[in-house]
Design a protein around this motif. Sequence first.
Motif: not given
Length: 70
Positions: A2, A4, A45
């Motif tokens: 993911e 951020y 990441t």
Amino acid sequence: MESYTYLVEGMTCAHCAAAVTTEVSALPGVDSVDVDVAAGTVRVTAAAEPPASDLEAAVSEAGYTLAGRS
């Protein structure tokens, strides 16, 4: 993985980006760090979002202020 994105205050140059990248990259689980000095953002990441206190400490160690999520 993911991504951020965080706002970081005080970055003005490539040295700033390198310092933040070094400190944030050392956090457990962080795969990559992309700093945009002009926008004042840091994109991290990672498999999971780093704890806010750890991220704040890393940015502070580099000499800057974590201002929140973007």
